[in-house]
Write an enzyme that holds these catalytic residues in place. Structure first.
Site, PDB file in Angstrom:
ATOM      1  N   ASN A  37       0.841  -1.191   0.000  1.00 28.85           N
ATOM      2  CA  ASN A  37       0.000   0.000   0.000  1.00 28.85           C
ATOM      3  C   ASN A  37       0.883   1.251   0.000  1.00 28.85           C
ATOM      4  O   ASN A  37       2.045   1.192  -0.392  1.00 28.85           O
ATOM      5  CB  ASN A  37      -1.004  -0.011   1.162  1.00 28.85           C
ATOM      6  CG  ASN A  37      -2.337   0.587   0.772  1.00 28.85           C
ATOM      7  OD1 ASN A  37      -2.412   1.721   0.315  1.00 28.85           O
ATOM      8  ND2 ASN A  37      -3.399  -0.186   0.942  1.00 28.85           N
ATOM      9  N   ARG A  38       0.338   2.394   0.433  1.00 32.29           N
ATOM     10  CA  ARG A  38       1.002   3.681   0.214  1.00 32.29           C
ATOM     11  C   ARG A  38       1.664   4.226   1.479  1.00 32.29           C
ATOM     12  O   ARG A  38       1.119   4.106   2.579  1.00 32.29           O
ATOM     13  CB  ARG A  38      -0.014   4.696  -0.329  1.00 32.29           C
ATOM     14  CG  ARG A  38      -0.545   4.300  -1.699  1.00 32.29           C
ATOM     15  CD  ARG A  38      -1.791   5.069  -2.104  1.00 32.29           C
ATOM     16  NE  ARG A  38      -2.208   4.691  -3.449  1.00 32.29           N
ATOM     17  CZ  ARG A  38      -3.055   3.676  -3.709  1.00 32.29           C
ATOM     18  NH1 ARG A  38      -3.560   2.959  -2.722  1.00 32.29           N
ATOM     19  NH2 ARG A  38      -3.361   3.400  -4.960  1.00 32.29           N
ATOM     20  N   HIS A  58       3.572  -0.103  -2.543  1.00 39.38           N
ATOM     21  CA  HIS A  58       3.861  -1.544  -2.602  1.00 39.38           C
ATOM     22  C   HIS A  58       5.353  -1.878  -2.563  1.00 39.38           C
ATOM     23  O   HIS A  58       5.832  -2.758  -3.280  1.00 39.38           O
ATOM     24  CB  HIS A  58       3.220  -2.161  -3.836  1.00 39.38           C
ATOM     25  CG  HIS A  58       1.729  -2.226  -3.786  1.00 39.38           C
ATOM     26  ND1 HIS A  58       1.027  -2.388  -2.613  1.00 39.38           N
ATOM     27  CD2 HIS A  58       0.790  -2.153  -4.774  1.00 39.38           C
ATOM     28  CE1 HIS A  58      -0.270  -2.409  -2.878  1.00 39.38           C
ATOM     29  NE2 HIS A  58      -0.443  -2.262  -4.170  1.00 39.38           N
ATOM     30  N   HIS A 107      -2.032 -10.006  -3.613  1.00 39.49           N
ATOM     31  CA  HIS A 107      -2.661  -8.996  -4.468  1.00 39.49           C
ATOM     32  C   HIS A 107      -3.400  -9.651  -5.644  1.00 39.49           C
ATOM     33  O   HIS A 107      -3.253  -9.237  -6.799  1.00 39.49           O
ATOM     34  CB  HIS A 107      -1.604  -8.016  -4.979  1.00 39.49           C
ATOM     35  CG  HIS A 107      -2.122  -6.653  -5.329  1.00 39.49           C
ATOM     36  ND1 HIS A 107      -2.923  -6.427  -6.433  1.00 39.49           N
ATOM     37  CD2 HIS A 107      -1.970  -5.449  -4.715  1.00 39.49           C
ATOM     38  CE1 HIS A 107      -3.215  -5.137  -6.498  1.00 39.49           C
ATOM     39  NE2 HIS A 107      -2.656  -4.520  -5.468  1.00 39.49           N
ATOM     40  N   TYR A 166      -6.449 -10.423  -8.098  1.00 41.16           N
ATOM     41  CA  TYR A 166      -7.652  -9.804  -8.649  1.00 41.16           C
ATOM     42  C   TYR A 166      -8.626 -10.944  -8.939  1.00 41.16           C
ATOM     43  O   TYR A 166      -8.401 -11.752  -9.834  1.00 41.16           O
ATOM     44  CB  TYR A 166      -7.358  -9.086  -9.957  1.00 41.16           C
ATOM     45  CG  TYR A 166      -6.568  -7.805  -9.876  1.00 41.16           C
ATOM     46  CD1 TYR A 166      -7.171  -6.580 -10.183  1.00 41.16           C
ATOM     47  CD2 TYR A 166      -5.220  -7.796  -9.556  1.00 41.16           C
ATOM     48  CE1 TYR A 166      -6.452  -5.396 -10.162  1.00 41.16           C
ATOM     49  CE2 TYR A 166      -4.490  -6.616  -9.528  1.00 41.16           C
ATOM     50  CZ  TYR A 166      -5.108  -5.418  -9.832  1.00 41.16           C
ATOM     51  OH  TYR A 166      -4.385  -4.248  -9.819  1.00 41.16           O
ATOM     52  N   ASP A 206     -16.715   3.398  -7.373  1.00 39.25           N
ATOM     53  CA  ASP A 206     -15.274   3.185  -7.365  1.00 39.25           C
ATOM     54  C   ASP A 206     -14.817   2.906  -5.939  1.00 39.25           C
ATOM     55  O   ASP A 206     -15.206   3.613  -5.002  1.00 39.25           O
ATOM     56  CB  ASP A 206     -14.534   4.409  -7.906  1.00 39.25           C
ATOM     57  CG  ASP A 206     -14.743   4.607  -9.409  1.00 39.25           C
ATOM     58  OD1 ASP A 206     -15.383   3.731 -10.030  1.00 39.25           O
ATOM     59  OD2 ASP A 206     -14.273   5.624  -9.942  1.00 39.25           O
ATOM     60  N   GLN A 254      -7.778  -4.055   2.253  1.00 31.52           N
ATOM     61  CA  GLN A 254      -7.904  -3.132   1.126  1.00 31.52           C
ATOM     62  C   GLN A 254      -8.832  -3.756   0.097  1.00 31.52           C
ATOM     63  O   GLN A 254      -8.587  -4.864  -0.386  1.00 31.52           O
ATOM     64  CB  GLN A 254      -6.541  -2.846   0.487  1.00 31.52           C
ATOM     65  CG  GLN A 254      -6.562  -1.744  -0.558  1.00 31.52           C
ATOM     66  CD  GLN A 254      -6.536  -0.346   0.049  1.00 31.52           C
ATOM     67  OE1 GLN A 254      -6.207  -0.192   1.226  1.00 31.52           O
ATOM     68  NE2 GLN A 254      -6.841   0.654  -0.745  1.00 31.52           N
ATOM     69  N   GLU A 291      -7.157  -7.380  -0.234  1.00 29.01           N
ATOM     70  CA  GLU A 291      -5.791  -7.441   0.286  1.00 29.01           C
ATOM     71  C   GLU A 291      -5.806  -7.305   1.804  1.00 29.01           C
ATOM     72  O   GLU A 291      -5.896  -6.198   2.334  1.00 29.01           O
ATOM     73  CB  GLU A 291      -4.953  -6.323  -0.332  1.00 29.01           C
ATOM     74  CG  GLU A 291      -4.982  -6.284  -1.856  1.00 29.01           C
ATOM     75  CD  GLU A 291      -4.598  -4.913  -2.388  1.00 29.01           C
ATOM     76  OE1 GLU A 291      -3.503  -4.407  -2.032  1.00 29.01           O
ATOM     77  OE2 GLU A 291      -5.403  -4.322  -3.149  1.00 29.01           O
TER      78      GLU A 291
END
Length: 336
Positions: A79-80, A105, A175, A177, A236, A275, A303
């Site tokens: 993450n950030r 990441h 991670h 999808y 979103d 996440q 996540e």
């Protein structure tokens, strides 16, 4: 015991990239690459056929250039991290920025973009390891990382471990999808979360420090809902949810159901956050598995993690480990 399928599929940084395929008696097959320790494909039997339930590529070659962390193990700190910096024990550490001015990441050569080594494997499990030296991507401490994938029936257990010789932050995540229909978008999948709050972010997706209740918002997934608002428009989503602290240990923190209820995913974790990213920014310019296109909303990331930017928010759960307190993180994903 089923023998593993193991083969060389390419090369990266002068080393062979290998693929191991785990399989179970229920017919599940999971393909794992040493590059990024990533899950390349995950196939579940359904109606006499196999359905691929993750996004990825048929071959290794597109991953280094085109993969938005498809199936990868992200870190050292996923993450950030705001401004690419944090302070630990009075020392300021500078990290490379790879998303605007921020660090994402683990940086441009994070652990999800390295070639791991296979320590051991059999038909139902594989253990991959990676060494990250002191100063790697700006982080302190030598770090020995291991990820073990274990498949039993329709359930995949993932164990993350890391040992350090000096205090350092660690937040390692899977991670994947997911798309339980195998194609199309995930907007009409139903998601239920054991999360009554989320961490608010600014326009750069950096946490402001506020932890806000989900009640009354489009982020309230406690009773189960799709990724659409009341008018049917896409919502979103790229948020960290604060998982309920008093949840039952044996209960899933997330349950995702296909629109036709043909498959359901249950996620179990011992981490404080999750996440949820519905690929609202996805746009992959090359074909994916089976030649599929991957536009916006093609998959859903779940996540399980520590809170993002925790080093710059002291009231968040601390991600710092030490020689006396190594990193251990367990999650399990069941799709049936």
């Amino acid at each position: 015991m089923t023998e593993p399928t193991r083969r060389i599929v390419g090369a990266f940084d002068g080393r062979e990239v290998e693929e191991v395929v785990l399989s179970s008696p229920t017919g599940v097959r999971i393909s794992i690459l040493t590059y990024g320790a990533l899950i390349r494909d995950w196939r579940v039997p359904l109606g006499g056929r196999e359905r691929s339930v993750v996004l990825g590529f048929d071959q290794f070659e597109p991953y280094p250039k085109h993969s938005p962390y498809f199936g990868a193990i992200a870190g050292r700190v996923a993450n950030r991290t705001a401004g690419g910096r944090f302070v630990l024990d009075g020392t300021v550490y500078a990290l490379p920025a790879n998303e605007g001015r921020n660090h994402l990441h683990g940086g441009p050569q994070g652990i999800g973009e390295r070639n791991w080594a296979i320590e051991r494997c059999d038909g139902q499990s594989v253990r991959l390891t990676l060494q990250s030296a002191d100063g790697d991507m700006g982080y302190p401490g030598n770090l020995d990382i291991a990820v073990t994938y274990s498949l039993a029936g329709n359930r995949l257990d993932i164990l993350f471990e890391a040992m350090t010789d000096a205090p350092t932050p660690v937040n390692i995540v899977q991670h994947n999808y997911f798309n339980l229909m195998g194609e199309g978008d995930i907007l009409d999948h139903t998601l239920r979360l054991a999360a009554g709050a989320y961490t608010v972010v600014d326009e750069e997706q950096i946490p402001t420090g506020e932890i806000r209740p989900v009640a009354g918002s489009d982020l309230d997934f406690r009773a189960g809902r799709t990724m659409r608002d009341r008018a049917g428009n896409p919502v979103d989503c790229d948020f960290n949810f604060a998982l309920d602290t008093r949840r039952a240990a044996a209960a899933p923190v997330a349950v995702l159901a296909a629109p036709d209820r043909s498959l359901t995913l249950s996620l179990f974790t011992d981490q404080p956050g999750l996440q949820v990213y519905n690929a609202c920014k996805l746009d992959v310019p090359v074909p994916g598995l089976g030649g599929r296109n991957y536009p916006r909303y093609a998959g859903l990331c779940l996540e399980d993690q520590g809170f993002p930017d925790a080093m710059n928010n002291p009231h968040f759960p601390s991600p710092v480990i030490s020689p006396e307190r190594p990193y251990r993180h367990h999650c399990a994903i069941e799709i049936a």
